[in-house]
Motif scaffolding. Structure first.
Motif, PDB file in Angstrom:
ATOM      1  N   LEU A 295      50.217  48.287  55.360  1.00 49.19           N
ATOM      2  CA  LEU A 295      51.228  47.337  55.818  1.00 49.19           C
ATOM      3  C   LEU A 295      52.347  47.999  56.616  1.00 49.19           C
ATOM      4  N   ASP A 296      52.425  49.315  56.587  1.00 48.26           N
ATOM      5  CA  ASP A 296      53.494  50.018  57.286  1.00 48.26           C
ATOM      6  C   ASP A 296      53.378  49.909  58.805  1.00 48.26           C
ATOM      7  N   GLY A 297      52.180  49.633  59.301  1.00 49.59           N
ATOM      8  CA  GLY A 297      52.040  49.470  60.745  1.00 49.59           C
ATOM      9  C   GLY A 297      52.888  48.324  61.265  1.00 49.59           C
ATOM     10  N   LEU A 298      52.887  47.206  60.540  1.00 55.10           N
ATOM     11  CA  LEU A 298      53.718  46.074  60.944  1.00 55.10           C
ATOM     12  C   LEU A 298      55.201  46.372  60.748  1.00 55.10           C
ATOM     13  N   ALA A 299      55.530  47.137  59.712  1.00 53.37           N
ATOM     14  CA  ALA A 299      56.922  47.542  59.523  1.00 53.37           C
ATOM     15  C   ALA A 299      57.383  48.403  60.697  1.00 53.37           C
ATOM     16  N   ASN A 300      56.488  49.264  61.204  1.00 54.49           N
ATOM     17  CA  ASN A 300      56.836  50.088  62.355  1.00 54.49           C
ATOM     18  C   ASN A 300      57.040  49.252  63.609  1.00 54.49           C
ATOM     19  N   ALA A 301      56.224  48.209  63.771  1.00 53.75           N
ATOM     20  CA  ALA A 301      56.433  47.300  64.899  1.00 53.75           C
ATOM     21  C   ALA A 301      57.796  46.628  64.775  1.00 53.75           C
ATOM     22  N   ALA A 302      58.159  46.227  63.565  1.00 55.07           N
ATOM     23  CA  ALA A 302      59.467  45.611  63.344  1.00 55.07           C
ATOM     24  C   ALA A 302      60.595  46.598  63.644  1.00 55.07           C
ATOM     25  N   GLU A 303      60.424  47.854  63.246  1.00 55.73           N
ATOM     26  CA  GLU A 303      61.433  48.883  63.535  1.00 55.73           C
ATOM     27  C   GLU A 303      61.719  48.969  65.021  1.00 55.73           C
ATOM     28  N   GLN A 304      60.663  49.197  65.787  1.00 51.96           N
ATOM     29  CA  GLN A 304      60.852  49.423  67.217  1.00 51.96           C
ATOM     30  C   GLN A 304      61.392  48.186  67.926  1.00 51.96           C
ATOM     31  N   LEU A 305      60.820  47.031  67.620  1.00 51.75           N
ATOM     32  CA  LEU A 305      61.177  45.831  68.366  1.00 51.75           C
ATOM     33  C   LEU A 305      62.531  45.260  67.951  1.00 51.75           C
ATOM     34  N   THR A 306      62.898  45.359  66.673  1.00 45.89           N
ATOM     35  CA  THR A 306      64.244  44.914  66.293  1.00 45.89           C
ATOM     36  C   THR A 306      65.301  45.868  66.847  1.00 45.89           C
ATOM     37  N   GLY A 307      65.017  47.170  66.806  1.00 46.62           N
ATOM     38  CA  GLY A 307      65.947  48.125  67.401  1.00 46.62           C
ATOM     39  C   GLY A 307      66.096  47.905  68.893  1.00 46.62           C
ATOM     40  N   ARG A 308      64.984  47.651  69.546  1.00 45.00           N
ATOM     41  CA  ARG A 308      65.020  47.396  70.982  1.00 45.00           C
ATOM     42  C   ARG A 308      65.808  46.121  71.291  1.00 45.00           C
ATOM     43  N   ALA A 309      65.603  45.080  70.476  1.00 46.44           N
ATOM     44  CA  ALA A 309      66.323  43.819  70.689  1.00 46.44           C
ATOM     45  C   ALA A 309      67.827  44.003  70.525  1.00 46.44           C
ATOM     46  N   ILE A 310      68.228  44.793  69.522  1.00 50.45           N
ATOM     47  CA  ILE A 310      69.652  45.038  69.311  1.00 50.45           C
ATOM     48  C   ILE A 310      70.223  45.886  70.439  1.00 50.45           C
ATOM     49  N   GLY A 311      69.462  46.902  70.890  1.00 53.82           N
ATOM     50  CA  GLY A 311      69.911  47.702  72.022  1.00 53.82           C
ATOM     51  C   GLY A 311      70.085  46.865  73.279  1.00 53.82           C
ATOM     52  N   ALA A 312      69.188  45.891  73.466  1.00 51.41           N
ATOM     53  CA  ALA A 312      69.262  45.017  74.633  1.00 51.41           C
ATOM     54  C   ALA A 312      70.203  43.838  74.421  1.00 51.41           C
ATOM     55  N   ARG A 313      70.712  43.669  73.195  1.00 46.74           N
ATOM     56  CA  ARG A 313      71.579  42.550  72.818  1.00 46.74           C
ATOM     57  C   ARG A 313      70.902  41.216  73.147  1.00 46.74           C
ATOM     58  N   PHE A 314      69.679  41.067  72.663  1.00 44.67           N
ATOM     59  CA  PHE A 314      68.890  39.879  72.964  1.00 44.67           C
ATOM     60  C   PHE A 314      68.410  39.259  71.660  1.00 44.67           C
ATOM     61  N   ARG A 315      69.172  38.283  71.143  1.00 41.85           N
ATOM     62  CA  ARG A 315      68.915  37.669  69.850  1.00 41.85           C
ATOM     63  C   ARG A 315      67.551  36.954  69.766  1.00 41.85           C
ATOM     64  N   PRO A 316      67.090  36.235  70.796  1.00 41.61           N
ATOM     65  CA  PRO A 316      65.793  35.554  70.675  1.00 41.61           C
ATOM     66  C   PRO A 316      64.647  36.506  70.329  1.00 41.61           C
ATOM     67  N   ALA A 317      64.659  37.712  70.880  1.00 39.16           N
ATOM     68  CA  ALA A 317      63.600  38.673  70.567  1.00 39.16           C
ATOM     69  C   ALA A 317      63.671  39.096  69.106  1.00 39.16           C
ATOM     70  N   PHE A 318      64.871  39.318  68.603  1.00 42.79           N
ATOM     71  CA  PHE A 318      65.041  39.709  67.205  1.00 42.79           C
ATOM     72  C   PHE A 318      64.476  38.641  66.269  1.00 42.79           C
ATOM     73  N   ASP A 319      64.849  37.395  66.505  1.00 40.34           N
ATOM     74  CA  ASP A 319      64.390  36.305  65.638  1.00 40.34           C
ATOM     75  C   ASP A 319      62.882  36.142  65.682  1.00 40.34           C
ATOM     76  N   ARG A 320      62.314  36.265  66.868  1.00 35.48           N
ATOM     77  CA  ARG A 320      60.869  36.093  67.007  1.00 35.48           C
ATOM     78  C   ARG A 320      60.104  37.245  66.353  1.00 35.48           C
ATOM     79  N   VAL A 321      60.611  38.468  66.481  1.00 36.27           N
ATOM     80  CA  VAL A 321      59.975  39.614  65.816  1.00 36.27           C
ATOM     81  C   VAL A 321      59.945  39.385  64.310  1.00 36.27           C
TER      82      VAL A 321
END
Length: 452
Positions: A295-321
């Protein structure tokens, strides 16, 4: 050496579209890569298990816990690196991406060298904490003295993997994990069984795999750096830049240490039930790790994409991830639990030939099987909070969950013995996930407030 990762360069900095394809481009390779780690545990357990002695299996289990105590304490090198690199990636700050890598690698090498120098004290402390019998302690000592030789390389691999995951390079992560664990598996069988070196051969195989993985990983990462954005050494080691890294490191280290303490406490209590139960629990914990790494593979996807969304300041991406990874995670966890309930006893038979250990493991297999479902939210929320660099919340919720775990142990173990021990572990996993999930709405609102 060059590999292409789906989605790695598909989007630049700023807003981006979250799709199943993007999530799976990170999750699937890392799931496959992480599965080689419990597979390695299965092979190591099977190699030693073929000797037919519960003492040898118990010694290997104690040795693995001692190394978890050392290396998991430094897991912040992976986690903090992933979160900071992902956010720099979302901002499009290539110089900071490279700077984070060099900072983390420097800390890893220094920490690894210190661990090697302090290894006699670390071994003594581990044996004192876990209190195995003399025969088991002898096996543990042999395993420790050979595996510790690769401490600098092992911690360097944390920094390297953290950078790779922060960039969303799932295929590269798969390559490195497969290389490290593949070498380890092959050499464990060759040295441990073919040459008859037993536990010493298993430990040497692990050390060699770590060293080769670190050298190859370093070469891949550095060869991809764009020299136009290379940071100066003054930038890399700037106190202003180091402060957030050390803050993350502190919180994640405390969180990781408490998590490890929970597993150590389980091993310590299991030791009191005798070597057969301890060996059976070791086999079942290996199966639990299969579910966790799966299950850690999906956790890693969440790590990268939530971090990326916060870096980009883009809330829709965070919620969808968050929404999509929850759906994927619970679906896979359900299938994993069903598979372990059906085939778990056969897996036990592959791991040990000792009849008494097998019977004890059969009796407790359902507890190991349901850890996929009870732990899925904890694994996923760890990924979200690491990517968002909400490390203080991770630390605090881990401490609360640990307090609940202690209460469950005090209540359930005297009443139900080893069954109570496994029930308490499952409750601990549930506590972690639910406590972190409860914080997400408030923290995400704060993180994206300036962009609204």
């Amino acid at each position: 050496m060059q590999t292409t990762d789906i989605g790695e360069n598909a989007h630049g900095a700023g807003p981006f579209l979250v799709t199943n394809r993007l999530i799976l481009s990170i999750a699937v390779p890392m799931t496959l890569g992480f599965l080689t780690t419990p597979l390695l545990g299965l092979v190591d357990t099977a190699v030693v298990g073929q000797l037919g002695q519960a003492t040898m299996l118990a010694g290997l289990a104690i040795g693995a816990i001692v190394f978890d105590l050392i290396f998991t304490t430094f897991n912040f090198l992976r986690s903090a690196t992933t979160g900071l690199v992902a956010q720099a990636f979302g901002r499009g700050d290539k110089t900071e991406e490279q700077a984070v890598f060099w900072r983390s690698l420097s800390i890893a090498l220094v920490s690894g060298a210190a661990s090697l120098l302090l290894s006699p004290l670390l071994l003594a402390a581990g044996l004192w904490l876990l209190a195995p019998g003399p025969d088991v302690a002898g096996v543990t000592r042999t395993y420790f003295e050979y595996r510790i030789l690769a401490a600098p390389a092992a911690l360097a691999n944390y920094a390297i993997l953290g950078f790779v995951l922060g960039r969303g390079q799932g295929t590269t992560g798969l390559l490195l994990q497969t290389l490290i664990n593949g070498i380890n598996i092959v050499l464990s069988i060759f040295l441990g069984l073919h040459l008859g070196w037993g536990v010493m051969g298993v430990a040497l195989a692990t050390a060699i795999g770590e060293v080769v993985g670190a050298l190859v990983g370093f070469a891949i990462v550095v060869s991809r750096f764009d020299r136009r954005f290379a940071p100066s050494w003054k930038t890399i080691f700037s106190p202003e830049r180091l402060k957030p890294l050390f803050g993350l490191n502190r919180d994640i280290m405390i969180r990781s240490f408490v998590l490890l303490a929970a597993f150590m406490l389980m091993t310590r209590i299991g030791t009191s039930f005798g070597p057969v139960t301890l060996a059976a629990n070791s086999v079942l914990m290996t199966i639990f790790l299969v579910a966790g790494y799966y299950l850690d593979g999906l956790a890693n996807a969440a790590e990268q994409l939530t971090g990326r969304a916060i870096g980009a300041r883009f809330r829709p991406a965070f919620d969808r991830v968050l929404k999509m990874t929850v759906i994927w995670s619970f679906t896979l966890a359900g299938f994993t639990t069903i598979a372990l309930l059906i085939f778990g006893d056969r897996l036990v038979d592959l791991l040990t030939t000792a009849p008494d250990v097998r019977q004890e493991a059969y009796a407790h297999m359902p507890w190991a099987a349901i850890t996929a479902l009870t732990g899925v939210l904890a694994f996923l929320m760890d990924g979200v909070f690491i990517g968002a660099t909400w490390s203080r919340d991770m630390r605090n919720m881990m401490l609360l969950a640990f307090a609940g775990y202690i209460a469950a142990l005090c209540l359930l173990v005297p009443l139900f013995g080893n069954h109570g021990l496994w029930a308490a572990l499952n409750l601990f996993l549930l506590f972690r996930g639910l406590l972190l999930l409860a914080l997400v709405p408030r923290r995400s609102a704060q993180a994206f407030l300036p962009a609204q």
